[in-house]
Design an enzyme around this catalytic site. Structure first.
Site, mmCIF file in Angstrom:
data_model
loop_
_atom_site.group_PDB
_atom_site.id
_atom_site.type_symbol
_atom_site.label_atom_id
_atom_site.label_comp_id
_atom_site.label_asym_id
_atom_site.label_seq_id
_atom_site.Cartn_x
_atom_site.Cartn_y
_atom_site.Cartn_z
ATOM 1 N N GLU A 1 0.844 -1.211 0.000
ATOM 2 C CA GLU A 1 0.000 0.000 0.000
ATOM 3 C C GLU A 1 0.874 1.255 0.000
ATOM 4 O O GLU A 1 0.548 2.252 -0.634
ATOM 5 C CB GLU A 1 -0.936 -0.011 1.215
ATOM 6 N N GLU B 1 -3.580 -9.337 3.801
ATOM 7 C CA GLU B 1 -4.285 -9.064 5.060
ATOM 8 C C GLU B 1 -5.389 -10.069 5.346
ATOM 9 O O GLU B 1 -5.710 -10.353 6.490
ATOM 10 C CB GLU B 1 -4.883 -7.652 5.035
HETATM 11 N N1 3HC Z 1 4.505 -7.447 11.713
HETATM 12 C C1 3HC Z 1 5.221 -7.850 12.775
HETATM 13 N N2 3HC Z 1 6.095 -8.865 12.740
HETATM 14 C C2 3HC Z 1 6.257 -9.488 11.571
HETATM 15 C C3 3HC Z 1 5.540 -9.112 10.416
HETATM 16 C C4 3HC Z 1 4.630 -8.034 10.517
HETATM 17 N N3 3HC Z 1 3.930 -7.595 9.481
HETATM 18 N N4 3HC Z 1 5.903 -9.918 9.410
HETATM 19 C C5 3HC Z 1 6.819 -10.761 9.916
HETATM 20 N N5 3HC Z 1 7.036 -10.507 11.214
HETATM 21 C C6 3HC Z 1 7.995 -11.177 12.101
HETATM 22 C C7 3HC Z 1 7.672 -12.648 12.294
HETATM 23 O O1 3HC Z 1 6.785 -12.822 13.357
HETATM 24 C C8 3HC Z 1 9.040 -13.233 12.581
HETATM 25 O O2 3HC Z 1 9.355 -12.960 13.921
HETATM 26 P P1 3HC Z 1 10.282 -13.958 14.767
HETATM 27 O O3 3HC Z 1 11.578 -14.031 14.002
HETATM 28 O O4 3HC Z 1 10.367 -13.310 16.085
HETATM 29 O O5 3HC Z 1 9.549 -15.260 14.765
HETATM 30 C C9 3HC Z 1 9.958 -12.396 11.723
HETATM 31 O O6 3HC Z 1 9.240 -11.175 11.435
HETATM 32 C C10 3HC Z 1 10.354 -13.044 10.410
HETATM 33 O O7 3HC Z 1 9.168 -13.478 9.758
HETATM 34 P P2 3HC Z 1 9.109 -14.852 8.954
HETATM 35 O O8 3HC Z 1 9.688 -15.947 9.776
HETATM 36 O O9 3HC Z 1 7.728 -15.012 8.462
HETATM 37 O O10 3HC Z 1 10.134 -14.530 7.765
HETATM 38 P P3 3HC Z 1 10.116 -15.024 6.253
HETATM 39 O O11 3HC Z 1 11.356 -14.494 5.653
HETATM 40 O O12 3HC Z 1 9.812 -16.476 6.195
HETATM 41 O O13 3HC Z 1 8.872 -14.282 5.582
HETATM 42 C C11 3HC Z 1 7.422 -12.450 5.071
HETATM 43 C C12 3HC Z 1 8.874 -12.908 5.416
HETATM 44 C C13 3HC Z 1 7.010 -13.008 3.730
HETATM 45 C C14 3HC Z 1 7.429 -10.938 5.026
HETATM 46 C C15 3HC Z 1 6.452 -12.963 6.158
HETATM 47 O O14 3HC Z 1 6.964 -12.625 7.416
HETATM 48 C C16 3HC Z 1 5.054 -12.437 6.078
HETATM 49 O O15 3HC Z 1 4.253 -12.938 5.316
HETATM 50 N N6 3HC Z 1 4.737 -11.421 6.921
HETATM 51 C C17 3HC Z 1 3.407 -10.895 7.053
HETATM 52 C C18 3HC Z 1 2.987 -10.073 5.878
HETATM 53 C C19 3HC Z 1 1.613 -9.504 6.105
HETATM 54 O O16 3HC Z 1 0.667 -10.190 6.417
HETATM 55 N N7 3HC Z 1 1.478 -8.178 5.951
HETATM 56 C C20 3HC Z 1 0.262 -7.521 6.168
HETATM 57 C C21 3HC Z 1 0.252 -6.974 7.555
HETATM 58 S S1 3HC Z 1 -1.284 -6.266 7.987
HETATM 59 C C22 3HC Z 1 -1.283 -4.774 7.230
HETATM 60 O O17 3HC Z 1 -0.350 -4.411 6.562
HETATM 61 C C23 3HC Z 1 -2.492 -3.927 7.490
HETATM 62 C C24 3HC Z 1 -2.493 -2.700 6.616
HETATM 63 O O18 3HC Z 1 -3.306 -2.975 5.496
HETATM 64 C C25 3HC Z 1 -3.050 -1.513 7.332
#
Ligand code: 3HC
Ligand code: NAI
Length: 681
Positions: free
Chosen positions: A105, A125
């Site tokens: 976004e 999301e």
């Molecule tokens: N917020 C907080 N912590 C997060 C995070 C996030 N968005 N994304 C990842 N983390 C943390 C994980 O919990 C993990 O923590 P840990 O090491 O303490 O266990 C660490 O970051 C690493 O994450 P992964 O093990 O998942 O790392 P990968 O390299 O395998 O994957 C990734 C990376 C593809 C970015 C994956 O972490 C992911 O899919 N993250 C979430 C993405 C997501 O859902 N984003 C949308 C968030 S909601 C939003 O944006 C609302 C908005 O519209 C207003």
């Protein structure tokens, strides 16, 4: 100065570099850095355009999920976005890794997006029970149109860069290792062009205006996938608003309203909890992250049956060669043919090429006899579920396998320590309990024996992630975590149909709770004879088997079936159940409300979960939830049995258990008395 940002100027192009490990989530620190950087460059007359780029492994991974539900701190996401969008200088987002959720976004707020070919962009999301709440539901349709936006946002699947370029989700590709330079060069080409803001576009959304059928059809087509979830429905409403509401800010306001509804919902709280729970499972308190792991370059699998075949595929898929062992040539040929057929089905669906099938099949070395396993780094046994057979196999492996080989069993219920005792090296023995179909189901229970070495555990946990599984560590007990906690559900269902509720009523209650099917539909599908024909005690199932009602495959089971396998309640089964109830001296008290059926079947699951926890079989309550969700398709929007129990309240669970004559676990009682919860501290 902010901790997360560095701001440099290269010949008129300002570069904002954000580095906030691990994934550049848009938390407080990151927002401060963005706010500072954009304000600085807006005020700097020497800067003509701005490149926004990230350090570390990825572009912004979205909003910081751990901040949801907490009081807002520092500059808000919208505030920062406004500075960018309303600024007078072109901004180019330079994307590597993944630009997800709020991260994408943010890229949409920028005037242009450039990405390396390996990058992915998307709005995931929905997997957190949310919708893109920073303008994504309003901006994405303005680029790709309503129909594509519906698909992208409700599946949440990340889109690879080349495809994103085709759809307009990004504007250009950079060379893989020249992102910054290419982004700077791109920014230079935009200096004299008028600023393009996604919000101002109407061309892609206007044609869908006044067509409510688009959304109705989309919901109908996806009814099964969306069942029980809240987010997809709000996403559809928000995307509809992007077309129907011409005024962009009013559309944003609608998005915000729909987002707030979701943030406050139990479903989203459960899904956000699950996001972290799935990642937490790898952390084992007495196995530090720095524990050395054992390289696994070759694998042996014993038994090419239902499980052995699926287990083998996991390793072939990541390019690890597998020696597959059977007792007879015929069984070996059959097992290998099944693997090939599975791959060919994937080819038929267009998800694999014929060449990839051959590459995978070439990694199999078929063998008769365990001697072929002398050099394997890891051996996984998947032979018949009989302790004598398994002990014999492990005794032989002990004399054949090289020192340092990991010896694993896929046993579902047997005592892993008794299996390990058949060897002179129990510290190298571990359980790797896959779920069927083993090439598909994401749960892998890693069973820790009394003597299993921590290096062996660390290796198993790491390997699990490499083959795309979520490992959950379990101690030794009958059924480990998932099978053990779920077995009371089946026992209660069997008992309940003697008391009045019909199999159809029980199944419907669980289906409406969110399971894909109820226990009796499930038994009819897999076949009633899986329990064997020689059970000693009389049971409804045994009686049905006696009259050759084996389920869908033969004469019906708990239900009758027509030629299209549509189920209807079976008068024959009903009569047999009534007869069995009489034999047991149980009087029918008629049907029950769905809520009571659910409590009757699932409170005992919670209770068993509490026992698993107090016995130390599971490390933490959230591991139990992950096991139930991934192993038994427990609906993720309830958070799993333990999160669900907290939602209901532990005193109510205790009262429900007592009402059906089940003694609540000691842990359950203590926690209720102390006002504690399993999953919320
Ligand atoms: N917020 C907080 N912590 C997060 C995070 C996030 N968005 N994304 C990842 N983390 C943390 C994980 O919990 C993990 O923590 P840990 O090491 O303490 O266990 C660490 O970051 C690493 O994450 P992964 O093990 O998942 O790392 P990968 O390299 O395998 O994957 C990734 C990376 C593809 C970015 C994956 O972490 C992911 O899919 N993250 C979430 C993405 C997501 O859902 N984003 C949308 C968030 S909601 C939003 O944006 C609302 C908005 O519209 C207003
Ligand atoms: P299966 O009967 O389909 O396959 C077992 C295979 O092992 C047979 O092909 C048999 O010929 C072979 N075999 C037996 N002894 C052997 C030996 N000494 N050497 C080489 N091969 C030998 O059984 P399935 O369902 O694959 O189960 C295997 C194991 O996996 C069992 O321990 C079972 O409890 C466990 N399991 C089964 C699940 C399921 O859903 N089927 C789920 C999770 C675990």
């Amino acid at each position: 100065m902010s901790e997360a940002g560095t701001y440099t100027v290269e010949d008129g192009i300002g570069i904002i570099m954000i580095d906030s490990p691990p994934v550049n989530a848009l938390g407080f620190k990151t927002r401060v850095a963005l706010d500072e950087g954009f304000r600085k460059f807006a005020a700097d007359d020497s800067v003509q355009a701005i490149v926004l780029i990230c350090g570390g492994r990825t572009f912004f991974a979205g909003a910081d999920i751990s901040e949801f539900g907490k009081p807002p701190q520092g500059p808000g996401l919208h505030e920062v976005f406004n500075i960018i969008e309303n600024g007078a200088k072109p901004v180019v987002a330079a994307i590597h890794g993944t630009a997800l959720g709020g991260g994408y976004e943010l890229a949409l707020i920028c005037h242009y997006r450039i990405a390396v070919p390996s990058a992915k962009v998307g709005l995931p999301e929905v997997n957190l029970g949310l919708l893109p709440g920073a303008g994504g539901t309003q901006r994405l349709p303005r680029i790709v149109g309503v129909e594509k936006a519906l698909e992208i946002v409700t599946t949440g699947a990340p889109v690879p860069a080349r495809k994103a370029l085709d759809m307009g989700m990004i504007d250009a590709l950079a060379e893989e290792d020249r992102l910054k330079d290419d982004a700077v060069a791109f920014a230079r080409t935009m200096l004299d062009k008028p600023l393009v803001r996604v919000r101002d576009r109407q061309d892609k959304v206007a044609p869908s205006r006044g067509h409510p059928e688009i959304y109705a059809d989309f919901l109908k087509k996806n009814a099964r996938a969306f069942r029980g979830f809240k987010a997809p429905f709000n996403i559809v409403k928000a995307i509809e608003a992007s077309a129907e509401i011409e005024d962009f800010d009013k559309g944003l306001a609608r998005e915000a309203e729909l987002f707030q509804e979701l943030v406050a919902s139990t479903e989203s709280a459960a899904q956000r909890y699950y996001f972290f729970a799935e990642r937490e499972t790898s952390k084992v308190p007495d196995v530090p992250a720095a524990t050395p792991t054992i390289p696994v370059k070759t694998v042996g699998v014993i038994g090419a049956g239902t499980m052995g075949g699926g287990i083998t595929m996991n390793f072939l898929n990541i390019g690890v060669p597998v020696t597959l062992v059977e007792m007879k040539q015929e069984a070996l040929d059959r097992g290998i043919a099944v693997i090939r057929r599975n791959y060919e089905n994937t080819v038929a669906k267009g998800r694999m090429t014929a060449e990839q099938v051959e590459q995978r099949m070439a990694l199999i070395t078929p063998a008769l006899g365990l001697d072929a396993l002398a050099e394997a780094d890891l051996v996984i046994e998947a032979v018949f579920e009989e302790i004598g057979v398994k002990q014999q196999v492990f005794g032989q492996l002990d004399t054949i396998c090289k020192p340092g080989a990991i010896l694993a069993s896929n046993t579902s219920f047997l005592d892993l320590d008794a299996i390990a005792a058949a060897t002179s090296r129990p510290e190298w023995v571990i359980g790797l309990h896959f779920f069927s179909p083993a090439n598909v189901m994401r749960l892998l229970e890693v069973v820790r024996g009394e003597k299993t070495a921590i290096e062996v555990i660390a290796t198993a946990m790491k390997l699990a992630r490499q083959i795309g599984k979520v490992p959950v560590l379990a101690g030794v007990c009958h059924g480990f975590i998932a099978n053990r906690i779920m077995s009371p559900r089946g026992r209660q269902a069997d008992a309940l149909i003697l008391e009045g509720p019909t199999p159809a009523e029980v199944d419907k209650a669980l289906y409406d709770y969110g399971f894909a099917m109820g226990p009796f539909q499930m038994i009819d599908l897999v076949g009633l004879d899986v329990i064997g024909r020689d059970e000693i005690e009389r049971s409804v199932r045994g009686d049905l088997v006696k009259i050759d009602r084996l389920g869908q495959k033969k004469n019906g089971g708990y239900y009758d079936y027509d030629e299209k396998r549509n189920a209807t309640p079976s008068p024959v089964a009903a009569e047999l159940i009534a007869d069995f109830a009489r034999y047991k001296g149980i009087n029918s008290s008629g049907s029950l409300p769905a809520e009571e059926i659910v409590a009757r079947l699932l409170y005992p699951v919670v209770n068993e979960g509490a026992k698993v926890l107090e016995e130390g079989i599971a490390i933490r309550a959230s591991d139990i939830d992950v096991a139930a969700i991934l192993g038994y398709n427990w609906p993720v929007y309830t958070g799993g049995p333990m999160f669900w129990a907290d939602t209901i309240g532990l005193p109510k669970i205790i009262a429900g258990l007592e009402a059906i004559g089940i003694e609540p676990a000691a842990l359950l009682r203590t926690m209720a008395t102390e006002g504690k919860t399993f999953t919320r501290g």
